[in-house]
Design a protein around this motif. Structure first.
Motif, PDB file in Angstrom:
ATOM      1  N   ASP A 286       0.798  -1.225   0.000  1.00 53.89           N
ATOM      2  CA  ASP A 286       0.000   0.000   0.000  1.00 53.89           C
ATOM      3  C   ASP A 286       0.834   1.280   0.000  1.00 53.89           C
ATOM      4  OD1 ASP A 286      -2.332   1.481  -0.148  1.00 53.89           O
ATOM      5  OD2 ASP A 286      -2.593   1.547   2.023  1.00 53.89           O
ATOM      6  N   THR A 307      -0.721   6.223  -1.181  1.00 48.44           N
ATOM      7  CA  THR A 307      -1.258   5.191  -0.310  1.00 48.44           C
ATOM      8  C   THR A 307      -2.769   5.356  -0.193  1.00 48.44           C
ATOM      9  OG1 THR A 307      -1.271   4.334   1.951  1.00 48.44           O
ATOM     10  CG2 THR A 307      -0.691   6.645   1.697  1.00 48.44           C
ATOM     11  N   SER A 308      -3.466   4.235  -0.029  1.00 47.92           N
ATOM     12  CA  SER A 308      -4.929   4.326   0.094  1.00 47.92           C
ATOM     13  C   SER A 308      -5.325   4.852   1.476  1.00 47.92           C
ATOM     14  CB  SER A 308      -5.566   2.958  -0.161  1.00 47.92           C
ATOM     15  OG  SER A 308      -5.213   2.084   0.884  1.00 47.92           O
ATOM     16  N   TYR A 382       1.955   0.846   9.157  1.00 45.63           N
ATOM     17  CA  TYR A 382       1.400  -0.247   8.352  1.00 45.63           C
ATOM     18  C   TYR A 382       1.426  -1.590   9.071  1.00 45.63           C
ATOM     19  CZ  TYR A 382       0.957   2.931   4.463  1.00 45.63           C
ATOM     20  OH  TYR A 382       0.586   3.970   3.672  1.00 45.63           O
TER      21      TYR A 382
END
Ligand SMILES: *Cc1c(COP(=O)(O)O)cnc(C)c1O
Length: 384
Positions: A286, A307-308, A382
């Motif tokens: 991501d 990044t989402s 993350y």
């Protein structure tokens, strides 16, 4: 850890000495330090001429005027830029249009631009490409389009002093070197590569545009004997155009020039920082790191990841004193431009990019320890 911004200037003892020296000089504006800075800058970028002005926005405004913007035709730029790239066209009385970005490079998409021009080139007079984040626009390819469809090209190279690309003949071309764009502009705002407090520069290989710009930056007035229509004596000057006071001071030029002497060294530092981010983040799911095509020299004004979970990452890093930034909110979605008729959905690539982009700390004085701290926090986010 202390606060880490996304970008910041670095002022050395040498910079301070240069400014002190300028303050003791005879002329605080339009003195010898302006010409010295212009010549050194042109030589660094590889252009024939350079004109120093009060900031990057003034550089855009004067460039639009020198290129002869008219009210009946549009100028195309990218929605992913600082608002000034588009605003300057409006200052000069022109109309703005946008062309969506390439989702890989984040630059104005030349294929889409060609489609727009094929459809109806008669609506357009010029294009303002932006070397966004420091990634060079393929001005050689854009020049071909401009020539085919009768447009001028004003390169916004604010992010890209030192950026370059190999052209179709394999020759390295520097951003703003005057080979393909009619004019290119730079900014010396403190977050840019070279800080002067405020300041800007226009580069070109055209003597005619150079003469015009010099006049426009100081009220449209000239004292050059070869340009005067009459000459009444030593005091005589003529105002030949409606110009502005967009001069740079010698104090700012002294700082800019002193900073320019470290530009190459600082560009190398930016590249090292980018390489460390690339290596550390390439396997983080991501996170998309910047694309750089072979034969391309990224100048890394910004190091942008996608990044989402952009908002959550931004907030998380902020809680840990890491102040990232978003570049940019698409210009067409600013209330001023929406009120002119643009709306959400007009430029899907730019809008999707905006939802995901985040500029990480990137400046030459960022230490390895600071960068490791930033990388550690991103990984921790993350892994949670
Ligand atoms: C900074 C910037 C400008 C404006 O420069 P100023 O010196 O702040 O007026 C214009 N275009 C881009 C792409 C910039 O980053």
């Amino acid at each position: 850890m202390h606060a880490i911004p996304y970008g910041k200037q670095e002022i050395t003892e040498k910079d301070i000495a240069a400014v002190t020296d300028a303050l003791q000089g005879e002329l605080l504006t339009q003195g010898p330090r302006i010409t010295a800075f212009e010549e050194a800058f042109a030589s660094y970028i590889g252009s024939q001429y350079a004109v120093a002005v009060s900031n990057g926005t003034a550089a855009l405004h004067l460039s639009a005027l020198a290129l002869g913007v008219t009210s009946d035709k549009k100028v195309i730029t990218t929605p992913i830029t600082f608002a000034a790239s588009a605003n300057a066209v409006l200052y000069a009385g022109g109309q703005v249009d946008f062309c969506d970005i390439n989702p890989q490079t984040y630059l104005l998409d030349l294929n889409r631009l060609e489609d727009m021009l094929k459809k109806d080139a008669s609506q357009y007079q010029g294009v303002v490409p932006v070397d966004f984040a420091g990634y060079p626009v393929r001005t050689d390819e854009l020049r071909q389009l401009c020539d085919r469809y009768g447009l001028w090209m004003l390169e916004d190279a604010c992010h890209a002093p030192g950026g370059w690309f190999n052209d179709t003949f394999g020759k390295a071309r520097q951003c703003g070197d005057g080979t393909f764009a009619d004019l290119a502009i730079f900014s010396f705002h403190p977050v840019k590569h070279i800080a002067a407090g405020e300041g800007g520069m226009i580069t070109t290989n055209s003597k005619a545009l150079y003469d015009k710009l010099q006049m426009l930056r100081t009220h449209g007035i000239t004292k050059s004997p070869e340009l005067l229509q009459e000459n009444h004596g030593g005091w005589y000057y003529e105002m030949q155009e409606l110009g502005f006071n967009y001069r740079l001071t010698d104090i700012q030029a002294a700082l800019g020039h002193s900073q320019l002497e470290r530009a190459e060294e600082n560009l190398e530092k930016r590249k090292k920082i980018a390489a460390r981010y690339d290596a550390a983040l390439k396997d983080v799911p991501d996170v998309a790191t910047p694309f750089v095509a072979p034969g391309t020299g990224h100048a890394y004004h910004l190091y942008i990841i996608k990044t989402s979970q952009r908002k959550a990452l931004y907030d998380f890093l902020r809680e840990h004193q890491i102040f990232t930034q978003v570049h940019y909110i698409p210009v067409h979605l600013q209330p001023y431009y929406q009120q002119m008729g643009w709306k959400k959905g007009d430029f899907p690539n730019a809008e999707q990019y905006y939802e995901q982009c985040l500029s990480l700390p990137m400046y030459p004085s960022l230490t390895e320890e600071e960068q490791e701290y930033v990388i550690g926090k991103i990984k921790a986010f993350y892994e949670e």
